[in-house]
Scaffold this motif. Structure first.
Motif, short mmCIF file in Angstrom:
data_model
loop_
_atom_site.label_atom_id
_atom_site.label_comp_id
_atom_site.label_asym_id
_atom_site.label_seq_id
_atom_site.Cartn_x
_atom_site.Cartn_y
_atom_site.Cartn_z
N ARG A 54 0.81 -1.21 0.00
CA ARG A 54 0.00 0.00 0.00
C ARG A 54 0.85 1.26 0.00
O ARG A 54 0.39 2.33 -0.40
CB ARG A 54 -0.93 0.00 1.22
N ASP A 55 2.10 1.16 0.47
CA ASP A 55 2.94 2.33 0.61
C ASP A 55 3.57 2.74 -0.72
O ASP A 55 3.75 3.92 -1.00
CB ASP A 55 4.03 2.06 1.66
N ASP A 56 3.94 1.76 -1.54
CA ASP A 56 4.68 2.04 -2.76
C ASP A 56 3.84 1.68 -3.99
O ASP A 56 3.02 0.76 -3.93
CB ASP A 56 5.99 1.25 -2.80
N ALA A 57 4.10 2.37 -5.09
CA ALA A 57 3.41 2.07 -6.34
C ALA A 57 3.73 0.63 -6.76
O ALA A 57 4.89 0.22 -6.75
CB ALA A 57 3.83 3.05 -7.42
N ILE A 101 9.72 9.40 -12.03
CA ILE A 101 11.02 8.95 -11.56
C ILE A 101 11.53 9.88 -10.47
O ILE A 101 11.24 11.09 -10.49
CB ILE A 101 12.05 8.88 -12.73
N THR A 102 12.24 9.33 -9.52
CA THR A 102 12.84 10.12 -8.45
C THR A 102 14.09 9.42 -7.96
O THR A 102 14.23 8.20 -8.12
CB THR A 102 11.87 10.29 -7.27
N ALA A 103 15.00 10.18 -7.43
CA ALA A 103 16.18 9.62 -6.77
C ALA A 103 16.11 9.99 -5.29
O ALA A 103 15.31 10.83 -4.88
CB ALA A 103 17.46 10.16 -7.40
N ARG A 104 16.97 9.34 -4.50
CA ARG A 104 17.05 9.66 -3.09
C ARG A 104 18.50 9.93 -2.69
O ARG A 104 19.41 9.21 -3.12
CB ARG A 104 16.51 8.52 -2.22
N PHE A 105 18.66 10.96 -1.89
CA PHE A 105 19.94 11.23 -1.24
C PHE A 105 19.67 11.27 0.25
O PHE A 105 18.72 11.92 0.71
CB PHE A 105 20.52 12.57 -1.72
N TYR A 106 20.46 10.54 1.03
CA TYR A 106 20.24 10.45 2.47
C TYR A 106 21.32 11.23 3.22
O TYR A 106 22.50 11.25 2.82
CB TYR A 106 20.28 8.99 2.94
N LEU A 107 20.92 11.85 4.30
CA LEU A 107 21.90 12.45 5.19
C LEU A 107 22.64 11.33 5.92
O LEU A 107 22.15 10.22 6.06
CB LEU A 107 21.21 13.37 6.20
N SER A 108 23.83 11.63 6.40
CA SER A 108 24.68 10.59 6.99
C SER A 108 24.09 10.04 8.28
O SER A 108 24.32 8.89 8.64
CB SER A 108 26.08 11.14 7.25
N HIS A 131 8.68 11.69 -6.55
CA HIS A 131 8.57 10.84 -5.37
C HIS A 131 7.14 10.80 -4.84
O HIS A 131 6.72 9.83 -4.21
CB HIS A 131 9.51 11.36 -4.29
N LEU A 132 6.39 11.84 -5.09
CA LEU A 132 4.99 11.91 -4.67
C LEU A 132 4.20 10.71 -5.15
O LEU A 132 3.33 10.19 -4.45
CB LEU A 132 4.37 13.20 -5.22
N TYR A 133 4.50 10.21 -6.34
CA TYR A 133 3.75 9.12 -6.95
C TYR A 133 4.32 7.76 -6.58
O TYR A 133 3.60 6.77 -6.55
CB TYR A 133 3.73 9.29 -8.48
N LEU A 134 5.62 7.71 -6.31
CA LEU A 134 6.23 6.44 -5.92
C LEU A 134 5.79 6.00 -4.55
O LEU A 134 5.60 4.81 -4.28
CB LEU A 134 7.75 6.56 -5.96
N GLU A 135 5.58 6.95 -3.64
CA GLU A 135 5.24 6.63 -2.26
C GLU A 135 3.75 6.79 -1.97
O GLU A 135 3.33 6.67 -0.82
CB GLU A 135 6.03 7.53 -1.30
N ARG A 136 2.97 7.11 -2.99
CA ARG A 136 1.53 7.31 -2.79
C ARG A 136 1.26 8.33 -1.68
O ARG A 136 0.48 8.10 -0.75
CB ARG A 136 0.84 5.99 -2.48
N ALA A 194 -0.28 6.49 2.76
CA ALA A 194 -0.97 5.21 2.93
C ALA A 194 -0.13 4.21 3.70
O ALA A 194 -0.65 3.21 4.20
CB ALA A 194 -1.35 4.63 1.57
N GLY A 195 1.17 4.46 3.81
CA GLY A 195 2.05 3.54 4.51
C GLY A 195 1.91 3.56 6.01
O GLY A 195 2.52 2.73 6.69
N GLY A 196 1.13 4.48 6.55
CA GLY A 196 0.90 4.50 7.99
C GLY A 196 1.73 5.56 8.70
O GLY A 196 2.31 6.46 8.09
N GLU A 197 1.80 5.44 10.03
CA GLU A 197 2.43 6.48 10.84
C GLU A 197 3.91 6.65 10.54
O GLU A 197 4.44 7.75 10.55
CB GLU A 197 2.22 6.16 12.32
#
Length: 410
Positions: A54-57, A101-108, A131-136, A194-197
């Motif tokens: 439910r969280d991801d497309a 399409i989206t990419a992700r960059f994470y903080l350390s 990313h709005l569409y990938l994560e619903r 939709a993925g919850g809290e």
């Protein structure tokens, strides 16, 4: 079959053999009960596993870099592959079939997010607008990130509903600033997910702004994309095209699964649906088999009833009763037993599922056991067919009774 006197006579015959009727009806009711409970439990498993998607497309590809495991083009194995913004842009611009399409960059580290006197650690994701569409993600107020935010390296952010509550309480958040590891960002949107809290405790930043603000250069950790209404086979073809392009850009073998891993949600979801279709079919086989066992019991009892009433049926035939009236007499009794017992089994099964829904907490792989209207209609039709089958053969035997021979029986 609609003659009220005939139905009254049938009810009297059922009442005269209470114990036998109850025991016979129990087998039919139990069969329907088992069918409903099994189907509801199967739906609970289906709902539980579906909640994992439910969280991801479900039509998405998730692409991760890793370490090479085989030598290639003069390079030794063990080399770390690092994706960049240019990889994302090439896939976006040159691969046919990519929808969002989206990419992700994470903080350390897990970022400290603060506003006023409130602060807490939250998961910060630095992403593209897709990313709005990938994560619903559902924006409930304001807006999500847009291309201009990335082009102009704007210091803006969209925050989850639980982040808003923690930092702002009842205060208006749109237009206010929060600090992410000491860097100020203006809140432009509030979202739910939709993925919850857990998904509503996220903070989204424009990836280009975050790379510049937190020393990320042009590095990305992963990227993901949707393939629109492509089939599973077409999504696999898109995956191979992407693998070929990135393997050439980073000089690794396109067959090296460790250098680049691809998660195909489409394939996982399709395999899940096929599995659940098989489970549902198996449940129907078990349930129908149980019901048929009950129907055989009803048919045997009706055979005994016909034998016991042989003389009575002979008298009826001698007095001019038609074959249709004799068949109707047997079928009515069969339908009453299977109909009432089946209905009670249906109600008991639905009640058991409702009780299970209240008492069993939702889990990752089991939640909301239920039976839809279509299943109830099918079960009802099954009852009608079962009742007709249970009475057909005894009714045919009853019609075959000779009045003369029946009157000679002692």
């Amino acid at each position: 079959m609609l003659d009220l006197d005939s139905w009254q006579e049938t009810f009297d015959a059922v009442r005269r053999n209470k114990l036998r009727t109850v025991l016979t009806a129990f087998s039919v009711g139990w069969g329907i009960f088992i069918l409903i409970v099994l189907l509801g439990s199967g739906a609970g498993i289906r709902n539980g596993i579906a909640s994992q998607f439910r969280d991801d497309a479900t039509n998405s590809l998730w692409i991760y870099s890793g370490q090479t495991s085989v030598p290639h083009a003069g390079f030794q194995p063990g080399r770390r592959i690092q994706f960049t913004n240019e990889d994302h842009d090439e896939v976006r611009d040159t691969v046919e079939g990519v929808e969002h399409i989206t990419a992700r960059f994470y903080l350390s580290t897990r970022a400290i997010v603060a506003h006023g006197g409130e602060s807490a650690p939250f998961d910060v994701r630095c992403v593209h607008p897709g990313h709005l569409y990938l994560e619903r993600t559902l924006v409930t107020k304001g807006r999500f990130l847009n291309p201009l935010d990335l082009q102009e390296h704007r210091k803006v952010t969209a925050i989850g509903e639980l982040v808003r509550r923690a930092l702002f309480g009842d205060e208006e958040a749109i237009g206010k600033e929060i600090a992410v590891n000491g860097v100020a960002f203006r809140v432009i949107g509030i979202f739910e997910d939709a993925g919850g809290e857990g998904e509503m405790e996220k903070v989204y930043l424009p990836i280009t702004t975050a790379q510049r603000a937190f020393g990320g250069g042009n590095r990305i950790a992963q990227f993901m994309l949707t393939v629109g209404d492509a089939t599973f086979e077409e999504s696999q073809a898109i995956e191979q095209v992407i693998r070929g392009k990135l393997s050439r850009r980073h000089q690794f073998s396109s067959d090296d699964q460790n250098a680049m891993a691809v998660g195909n949600n489409f394939g996982e979801f399709q395999r899940f649906m096929q599995l659940m279709a098989g489970v549902r079919g198996f449940v129907w086989i078990i349930g129908v088999g149980t019901i048929l066992a009950g129907v055989v019991g009803v048919s045997n009892i009706m055979m005994i009833t016909v034998r016991e009433r042989r003389r009575e049926l002979g008298v009826r035939r001698a007095l001019g009763a038609t074959p249709a009236s004799i068949v109707g007499l047997v079928l009515r009794e069969s339908l009453i037993i299977t109909g009432v017992a089946g209905y009670l089994g249906l109600v008991a099964g639905i009640g058991a599922l409702e009780l299970a829904r209240e008492l069993i907490p939702a889990a990752d792989f089991f939640r909301n056991p239920e039976v839809d209207l279509g299943v109830a209609i099918k079960a009802t039709l099954l009852l009608i067919v079962a009742g007709a089958l249970a009475g057909f053969f005894p009714a045919r035997k009853a019609v075959a009774i000779s009045p003369v021979e029946a009157l000679r029986d002692e």
